[in-house]
Every structure is written in structure tokens, then in C-alpha cells.
Design an enzyme around this catalytic site. Sequence first.
Site, PDB file in Angstrom:
ATOM      1  CE  LYS A  80     -14.158   7.183  -7.198  1.00 51.46           C
ATOM      2  NZ  LYS A  80     -13.666   5.839  -7.472  1.00 51.46           N
ATOM      3  N   GLY A 182       4.973  -0.196  -6.335  1.00 56.21           N
ATOM      4  CA  GLY A 182       3.965  -0.046  -5.280  1.00 56.21           C
ATOM      5  C   GLY A 182       3.545  -1.380  -4.707  1.00 56.21           C
ATOM      6  N   GLY A 184       1.464  -1.935  -2.051  1.00 56.85           N
ATOM      7  CA  GLY A 184       0.372  -1.738  -1.108  1.00 56.85           C
ATOM      8  C   GLY A 184      -0.537  -2.951  -1.123  1.00 56.85           C
ATOM      9  CB  VAL A 186      -3.480  -3.850  -5.651  1.00 58.87           C
ATOM     10  CG1 VAL A 186      -3.525  -4.644  -6.949  1.00 58.87           C
ATOM     11  CG2 VAL A 186      -4.858  -3.319  -5.313  1.00 58.87           C
TER      12      VAL A 186
END
Length: 351
Positions: A80, A182, A184, A186
Amino acid sequence: MNLLHALDELGHEQVTVCRDSAANYLGIIALHSTALGPAVGGTRLWHYPSFDAALTDVLRLSRAMTYKNALAGLPFGGGKGVLMTPAPAAPPAGPARETLFRAHGRFVERLHGLYIAGEDVGTTPADMAMVAEETRHVAGLTTGVGDPAPFTARGVCRAMQAVASVLWGRDDLEGRTVAIQGLGSVGTHLAEALAARGARLLVSDLDPTRVDHVVSELRAVAIAPANVVDVPVDIFAPCALGGVLDDETVPRLRAQAVVGAANNQLLEPRHGDALAAREILYIPDYAANAGGVISGSVDIAGWDRGKMEAAIDRIYDTVLEICSKARAAHTTPARAADRMVEDRIAQARQR
Ligand code: NAI
């Protein structure tokens, strides 16, 4: 933070702090594991309150990528990148943004392919195009398969079908109730996929326009964000933030299973045990939400689209395997999945 202690505990191979003052760039690239292949994981642009906070985040996120990539059977390790922005409300824009991401590209290039960057929170395919001016070790470009969200949603849906097979003996979601936290990128794709399979949806988001759209298009029922964990449903799907399963929410849940897209859903590993004690089947987030990173295999590993989609659909089999191993070992699916990954990595290291 004691870095050596953290490296010992989390098992990272390499952590590089990168600085280019002319570009106003301060970043950290953490390679957790390259045992299975180059360390693949997004680059996050975020305002951190301190360097320690950024370091903690990159160590935790890179390790999670090792687990996600390995469990998905991808030929990738885990890594990352985080870039620290100086001001919370003012992410760099225009030429300053290009300077920043080109600097990042030069640091990625110095790792000679050990790390492959992609987009993440705060970064976009356009940013990755600037990284690509300096290195070829980058994915998530607009020229690839595009937005990972529909692929992530497809994988979450496959994980839910596997859960239905384990809990109710049929992998069909017709008539099952699912609460989505949520809506959003996805969550909205997931709502569409579930509605197409006849599931009944209860949905919540802080943004009422997102809720209105899903309620009117998919005949979902809106739930206030504060109450979404309280509704009696078959499956609770966290698709907003991490850390939503904690001391306060786990006792309130009235779902038979938790399967969602959000990363790091358990505030602490012990919350997985608390869910098991309540006989709520929790599918580890990194197993259910791997569809997005699997879609990156087209760019990174040169897979064709059919092979990539088949790998996403195999999330179904992976979830069945996790549940069966957990049952056999009298442990939780979260611990069984961790064990599967650790065995895979140990085998790769012996080769
Ligand atoms: P997004 O930023 O597009 O959507 C998140 C949604 O959650 C927003 O609409 C926001 O208003 C809503 N939200 C925030 N707090 C909420 C709350 N307390 N209650 C209800 N709604 C709330 O993010 P995206 O891309 O849909 O990702 C969702 C989660 O899945 C994130 O945790 C992300 O890290 C994770 N994830 C996403 C992948 C992808 O392909 N986009 C891949 C793997 C994980």
C-alpha cells in the site's frame, strides 16, 4: 510507534519513507509480502494528523492486501502507499497534483516492480495516469477495465449466495432481506444485483439523494443511518465505513449473517468472536470484497476478462471453503480464512 516492534508483529518485508520537498511530497510505501508476487495495493491520498497515524494506516492496509490477494488466489503480494496531504480541506489540484503524483511515480519506479500502485481513497484513475508518466508499475488506469466497484459488488453478491447455501440450504436470494449500509459506488451496484435476484432491500446512506434513487428504482425501503444495524434481516451488508462491528453494534444486530464490501469491518478481531457467540455468520471482508482487486488482474497480470470474471465468481467457492474449514476446526470463518492465507504464504516461501 515503535517501528521495529510493528514490523515484527505484522510481518512486513519493507517500508520506505519517500520525500521530495520540491514536489511537496511525503509518502510511505509499505510492502507487506512479496511471497506470492509483486505487492499490489492502492495509493491513498489523505490528511493524517501525524506521521505515526499515516504509518499505522499504511502498515495495516498493506497487510490486509496480502490477505485479500492471497485468499483470492491472485499471483500478487500485498502493499500500500499513502501520501500525506498537509491540509484536510485542500487536496492538491491542477499542476501541484500532477507534480505530486509524478513524484510518487518516481518513487514507485525505484522499487523496480516490487510495488504496483493503484487508485484508492482520495485518488483517481487520472492520478494513476500521472504516476504512469514515470513508471509502468501502476494499475487502475482509465484504459483498463475501469471502475472496480461493479466487480466488487459482483463478488459480494457471490459471497451472499454462498452464505445462503450454508445457512438456508439454497444459494438463491429470492425473498431474502438484505440491509445495505452505504449506497456509494459499491452499495448501489450491489443493490441492483440483489434486486435482480429477487432480494428485498432495506437501504441507508447519509446522502438522501442516493437513498431516493434506490428506493424509487428498486423498490427498496429507506432506513435511517442510525437504525440500519437494528432491523431484522437475513443479511446485513456494511458498504460504507470500516470499524462498524464493535461493542455497541454487535449486540444490536438482528441479522443472521454479515457480508459486505467495507474494508476492516471488525473494529477489533474479538468482534468476530462476539458475532460468532451470537450465532451471526460473519464472512471476512477481505474474502467478500476481493472483486475489485481481482478486476485489476487484467491490467497487472494480463488476464482476459473471462478469466477475471470467473475468478470473481469463485468467491462463492472460497466462502464455502472458509465456512467448511471453520466448522471442522471449531473456529470462526475470520480465523479460518486467516489460516488459509498464512498456509498459502508459508508454502510459497518454502518453494
Ligand atoms: P463510496 O465512497 O462510493 O460510498 C460510501 C457511501 O457510504 C457514501 O455514499 C456515503 O455517504 C455512505 N456512508 C458513509 N457513512 C455512512 C453511514 N454511517 N451510514 C450510511 N451510509 C454511510 O465508497 P465505495 O467505493 O462504494 O466503497 C464502499 C466501501 O467498500 C468502502 O469501505 C471501501 O473501502 C470498500 N471497498 C470498495 C471497493 C471498490 O471497488 N470501490 C473495493 C473493496 C472495498
